[in-house]
Design a protein around this motif. Structure first.
Motif, PDB file in Angstrom:
ATOM      1  N   ALA A 131       0.798  -1.224   0.000  1.00 27.31           N
ATOM      2  CA  ALA A 131       0.000   0.000   0.000  1.00 27.31           C
ATOM      3  C   ALA A 131       0.832   1.277   0.000  1.00 27.31           C
ATOM      4  O   ALA A 131       0.295   2.363  -0.230  1.00 27.31           O
ATOM      5  N   HIS A 132       2.126   1.163   0.245  1.00 26.05           N
ATOM      6  CA  HIS A 132       2.998   2.351   0.265  1.00 26.05           C
ATOM      7  C   HIS A 132       4.137   2.214  -0.748  1.00 26.05           C
ATOM      8  O   HIS A 132       5.212   2.784  -0.561  1.00 26.05           O
ATOM      9  N   GLY A 133       3.874   1.470  -1.809  1.00 28.71           N
ATOM     10  CA  GLY A 133       4.896   1.227  -2.806  1.00 28.71           C
ATOM     11  C   GLY A 133       5.395  -0.200  -2.718  1.00 28.71           C
ATOM     12  O   GLY A 133       5.017  -0.982  -1.830  1.00 28.71           O
ATOM     13  N   PHE A 134       6.255  -0.569  -3.648  1.00 35.82           N
ATOM     14  CA  PHE A 134       6.741  -1.943  -3.717  1.00 35.82           C
ATOM     15  C   PHE A 134       7.691  -2.239  -2.551  1.00 35.82           C
ATOM     16  O   PHE A 134       8.582  -1.443  -2.256  1.00 35.82           O
ATOM     17  N   PRO A 135       7.524  -3.390  -1.878  1.00 36.33           N
ATOM     18  CA  PRO A 135       8.359  -3.721  -0.706  1.00 36.33           C
ATOM     19  C   PRO A 135       9.717  -4.288  -1.115  1.00 36.33           C
ATOM     20  O   PRO A 135       9.963  -5.505  -1.041  1.00 36.33           O
ATOM     21  N   HIS A 136      10.631  -3.427  -1.515  1.00 34.56           N
ATOM     22  CA  HIS A 136      11.918  -3.878  -2.039  1.00 34.56           C
ATOM     23  C   HIS A 136      12.709  -4.702  -1.018  1.00 34.56           C
ATOM     24  O   HIS A 136      13.386  -5.673  -1.387  1.00 34.56           O
ATOM     25  N   ALA A 137      12.643  -4.335   0.254  1.00 36.96           N
ATOM     26  CA  ALA A 137      13.423  -5.046   1.265  1.00 36.96           C
ATOM     27  C   ALA A 137      13.008  -6.516   1.340  1.00 36.96           C
ATOM     28  O   ALA A 137      13.842  -7.408   1.551  1.00 36.96           O
ATOM     29  N   VAL A 138      11.715  -6.781   1.167  1.00 42.86           N
ATOM     30  CA  VAL A 138      11.226  -8.154   1.186  1.00 42.86           C
ATOM     31  C   VAL A 138      11.866  -8.968   0.070  1.00 42.86           C
ATOM     32  O   VAL A 138      12.314 -10.111   0.270  1.00 42.86           O
ATOM     33  N   PHE A 139      11.946  -8.365  -1.115  1.00 39.92           N
ATOM     34  CA  PHE A 139      12.491  -9.103  -2.256  1.00 39.92           C
ATOM     35  C   PHE A 139      14.010  -9.179  -2.224  1.00 39.92           C
ATOM     36  O   PHE A 139      14.594 -10.104  -2.799  1.00 39.92           O
ATOM     37  N   ASP A 140      14.656  -8.252  -1.540  1.00 43.00           N
ATOM     38  CA  ASP A 140      16.093  -8.412  -1.300  1.00 43.00           C
ATOM     39  C   ASP A 140      16.340  -9.699  -0.523  1.00 43.00           C
ATOM     40  O   ASP A 140      17.277 -10.465  -0.824  1.00 43.00           O
ATOM     41  N   ARG A 141      15.501  -9.967   0.475  1.00 41.87           N
ATOM     42  CA  ARG A 141      15.632 -11.193   1.269  1.00 41.87           C
ATOM     43  C   ARG A 141      15.316 -12.426   0.439  1.00 41.87           C
ATOM     44  O   ARG A 141      16.009 -13.446   0.534  1.00 41.87           O
ATOM     45  N   LEU A 142      14.284 -12.346  -0.375  1.00 44.35           N
ATOM     46  CA  LEU A 142      13.922 -13.494  -1.204  1.00 44.35           C
ATOM     47  C   LEU A 142      15.031 -13.839  -2.200  1.00 44.35           C
ATOM     48  O   LEU A 142      15.379 -15.020  -2.366  1.00 44.35           O
ATOM     49  N   ARG A 143      15.582 -12.827  -2.870  1.00 45.04           N
ATOM     50  CA  ARG A 143      16.662 -13.111  -3.821  1.00 45.04           C
ATOM     51  C   ARG A 143      17.849 -13.762  -3.129  1.00 45.04           C
ATOM     52  O   ARG A 143      18.508 -14.651  -3.693  1.00 45.04           O
ATOM     53  N   ALA A 144      18.121 -13.324  -1.902  1.00 45.16           N
ATOM     54  CA  ALA A 144      19.282 -13.850  -1.178  1.00 45.16           C
ATOM     55  C   ALA A 144      19.029 -15.241  -0.605  1.00 45.16           C
ATOM     56  O   ALA A 144      19.911 -16.112  -0.645  1.00 45.16           O
ATOM     57  N   ASP A 145      17.832 -15.471  -0.076  1.00 44.57           N
ATOM     58  CA  ASP A 145      17.589 -16.680   0.710  1.00 44.57           C
ATOM     59  C   ASP A 145      16.678 -17.713   0.052  1.00 44.57           C
ATOM     60  O   ASP A 145      16.778 -18.908   0.361  1.00 44.57           O
ATOM     61  N   ALA A 146      15.784 -17.281  -0.833  1.00 40.30           N
ATOM     62  CA  ALA A 146      14.825 -18.220  -1.439  1.00 40.30           C
ATOM     63  C   ALA A 146      14.395 -17.694  -2.806  1.00 40.30           C
ATOM     64  O   ALA A 146      13.259 -17.273  -2.990  1.00 40.30           O
ATOM     65  N   PRO A 147      15.306 -17.700  -3.783  1.00 42.42           N
ATOM     66  CA  PRO A 147      15.008 -17.076  -5.080  1.00 42.42           C
ATOM     67  C   PRO A 147      13.895 -17.761  -5.862  1.00 42.42           C
ATOM     68  O   PRO A 147      13.260 -17.128  -6.699  1.00 42.42           O
ATOM     69  N   VAL A 148      13.686 -19.064  -5.621  1.00 40.21           N
ATOM     70  CA  VAL A 148      12.509 -19.753  -6.157  1.00 40.21           C
ATOM     71  C   VAL A 148      11.795 -20.349  -4.954  1.00 40.21           C
ATOM     72  O   VAL A 148      12.190 -21.389  -4.426  1.00 40.21           O
ATOM     73  N   ARG A 149      10.779 -19.667  -4.483  1.00 39.66           N
ATOM     74  CA  ARG A 149      10.163 -20.008  -3.191  1.00 39.66           C
ATOM     75  C   ARG A 149       8.707 -20.419  -3.376  1.00 39.66           C
ATOM     76  O   ARG A 149       7.953 -19.761  -4.118  1.00 39.66           O
ATOM     77  N   TRP A 150       8.331 -21.514  -2.732  1.00 40.31           N
ATOM     78  CA  TRP A 150       6.923 -21.910  -2.722  1.00 40.31           C
ATOM     79  C   TRP A 150       6.185 -21.031  -1.724  1.00 40.31           C
ATOM     80  O   TRP A 150       6.555 -20.952  -0.548  1.00 40.31           O
ATOM     81  N   HIS A 151       5.155 -20.353  -2.187  1.00 37.05           N
ATOM     82  CA  HIS A 151       4.346 -19.465  -1.353  1.00 37.05           C
ATOM     83  C   HIS A 151       3.074 -20.212  -0.976  1.00 37.05           C
ATOM     84  O   HIS A 151       2.184 -20.389  -1.803  1.00 37.05           O
ATOM     85  N   PRO A 152       2.973 -20.678   0.252  1.00 37.94           N
ATOM     86  CA  PRO A 152       1.771 -21.424   0.635  1.00 37.94           C
ATOM     87  C   PRO A 152       0.557 -20.494   0.687  1.00 37.94           C
ATOM     88  O   PRO A 152       0.701 -19.278   0.826  1.00 37.94           O
ATOM     89  N   PRO A 153      -0.626 -21.035   0.576  1.00 38.27           N
ATOM     90  CA  PRO A 153      -1.813 -20.182   0.658  1.00 38.27           C
ATOM     91  C   PRO A 153      -1.977 -19.602   2.057  1.00 38.27           C
ATOM     92  O   PRO A 153      -1.609 -20.235   3.053  1.00 38.27           O
ATOM     93  N   THR A 154      -2.496 -18.393   2.110  1.00 41.11           N
ATOM     94  CA  THR A 154      -2.808 -17.713   3.366  1.00 41.11           C
ATOM     95  C   THR A 154      -4.269 -17.279   3.291  1.00 41.11           C
ATOM     96  O   THR A 154      -4.919 -17.465   2.255  1.00 41.11           O
TER      97      THR A 154
END
Length: 414
Positions: free
Chosen positions: A16-39
């Protein structure tokens, strides 16, 4: 801070306040192809793969046999959103939700209308329009940069290309905004307001297509109304959905690139001054704005067969989401990716996608951005925010709703 398992990319409040770049920095570093379970926020109640690194995204986008824009496995729906859309209503009918050979055939029909040689014919007109818009904004002193400038030129351009009356463009803008923003709903949900906007867009499109069928003109919608592929005309549904797609895509992404690009320059007045004095930097600045804004956050594909990506086993029918904005901040490709640098060379951003679905309107978007910023740099000494930038609530498009700005005319002291 929790691990990547705590990340919910279907919670729209995260965007809601723009793209969450910090979240994707973590994903690229730790789980670049990550299974996203349903929420509880996830449409269809079904998980999906999140692909965040540049190289993996390019690989998927370039392999339309394994990763379909329509569907795969035993899935009944599909498309390019996280939630499944129905086959024969959207999937296989909307250009961006088609696979080849149909996709290639429709794309070939449309390409001459947005080729550089064709667009050159409207450039002078767009420059006049951009100059008038900037002059009007300067006369107001304080304006909503998104509504008064960033959205207005793309709207006028897409109306001209489609052959829609200019006086109708704000109705089209309003309908597209309702359909693309999630200010009053969550993923996979429709409200009475969104249903009405979709219905009104379709009704308008049917009437305009009927008019173009009866009396064709030199515009893209007339072309679609009379075109054939292998001797057969486009279906009525294909033509109607093409109209809806071009209204949204032709105005939404470019306006957000202009707005977010301008915000980057407002925050860096020294770059604004450099551009104003040396206009040869403008093409590089436009590409950096496109990378920086990355207006389309993701597109989905569906695996057509069992495969492997980034060490993960992907099953036929799995949803696979490609996060273009993350790729455009990938440290493996871009030096200092979180630095806005108009001299960046090379700049192989993925703002227009990659592969067979590379954006048809890329040449038009670049032209619109160049003429808007040329007009601004010619006339504006400095720009400053006068309030808070309001972003759209969406994980699909990084958009701006409002951006209050004061423009100071050239020659006025800062």
């Amino acid at each position: 801070m929790g691990g990547v398992e705590d990340i919910d990319l279907t919670d729209l409040d995260r965007f809601a306040h723009g793209f969450p770049h910090a979240v994707f920095d973590r994903l690229r570093a730790d789980a670049p192809v990550r299974w996203h379970p349903p929420t509880p926020h996830t449409p269809d109640g079904e998980g999906f793969w999140v692909v965040s690194r540049y190289a993996d995204i390019v690989a998927v986008a370039g392999d339309s046999v394994t990763y379909s824009s329509e569907s795969g496995g035993e899935r009944r729906g599909g498309g390019t959103l996280i939630e499944d859309l129905p086959v024969d209503w959207a999937v296989g009918v909307l250009l961006n939700m088609m696979d080849d050979p149909r996709h290639a055939g429709v794309r070939k029909l449309l390409m001459p209308s947005v080729a550089p040689r064709t667009l050159k014919l409207i450039e002078d007109d767009l420059r006049r329009r951009a100059a008038d818009l900037v002059d009007a904004a300067l006369a107001k002193g304080e304006c909503d940069f998104l509504l008064d400038l960033a959205a207005e030129l793309p709207l006028q351009a897409v109306a001209q290309l489609l052959g829609a009356p200019q006086e109708d463009r704000h109705r089209l803008f309003g309908w597209a905004n309702v359909a693309l923003d999630y200010d009053d709903r969550d993923l996979g949900e429709a409200t009475a307001r969104t249903q009405r906007a979709v219905a009104e867009t379709r009704a308008y499109g049917r009437e305009l297509l009927a008019a173009k069928t009866a009396a064709p003109a030199d515009d893209l919608l007339s072309l679609a109304a009379h075109a054939t592929i292998d001797g057969q005309p486009l279906t009525d549904m294909e033509k109607a959905m093409l109209f809806s797609l071009l209204i949204a895509a032709g105005s939404e992404t470019t306006r957000n690139s202009i707005a977010v690009g301008m915000l980057a320059l407002i925050e860096r007045p020294e770059v604004w001054r450099s551009l104003r004095e040396d206009r040869s930097q403008l093409d590089g600045a436009v590409d950096e704005m496109l990378r920086w804004a990355s207006s389309t956050s993701y597109n989905r594909r569906t695996a057509t067969r069992d495969t492997e990506l980034g060490g993960q086993r992907i099953k036929a029918g799995d949803k696979v989401t490609l996060w273009w904005t993350s790729a455009n901040r990938d440290e493996a490709v871009f030096t200092d990716p979180h630095t806005f640098d108009i001299t960046r060379r090379p700049n192989p951003h993925l703002a227009f996608g990659r592969g067979g679905h590379f954006c048809l309107g890329s040449n038009l978007a670049r032209m619109e951005m160049r003429v808007v910023f040329d007009a601004l740099l010619d006339r504006v000494e400095i720009a400053e925010l006068t309030g808070t930038v309001e972003f759209t609530r969406s994980n699909k498009h990084t958009g701006v709703r409002h951006m209050p700005v004061r423009l100071r005319p050239r020659g006025e002291e800062e």
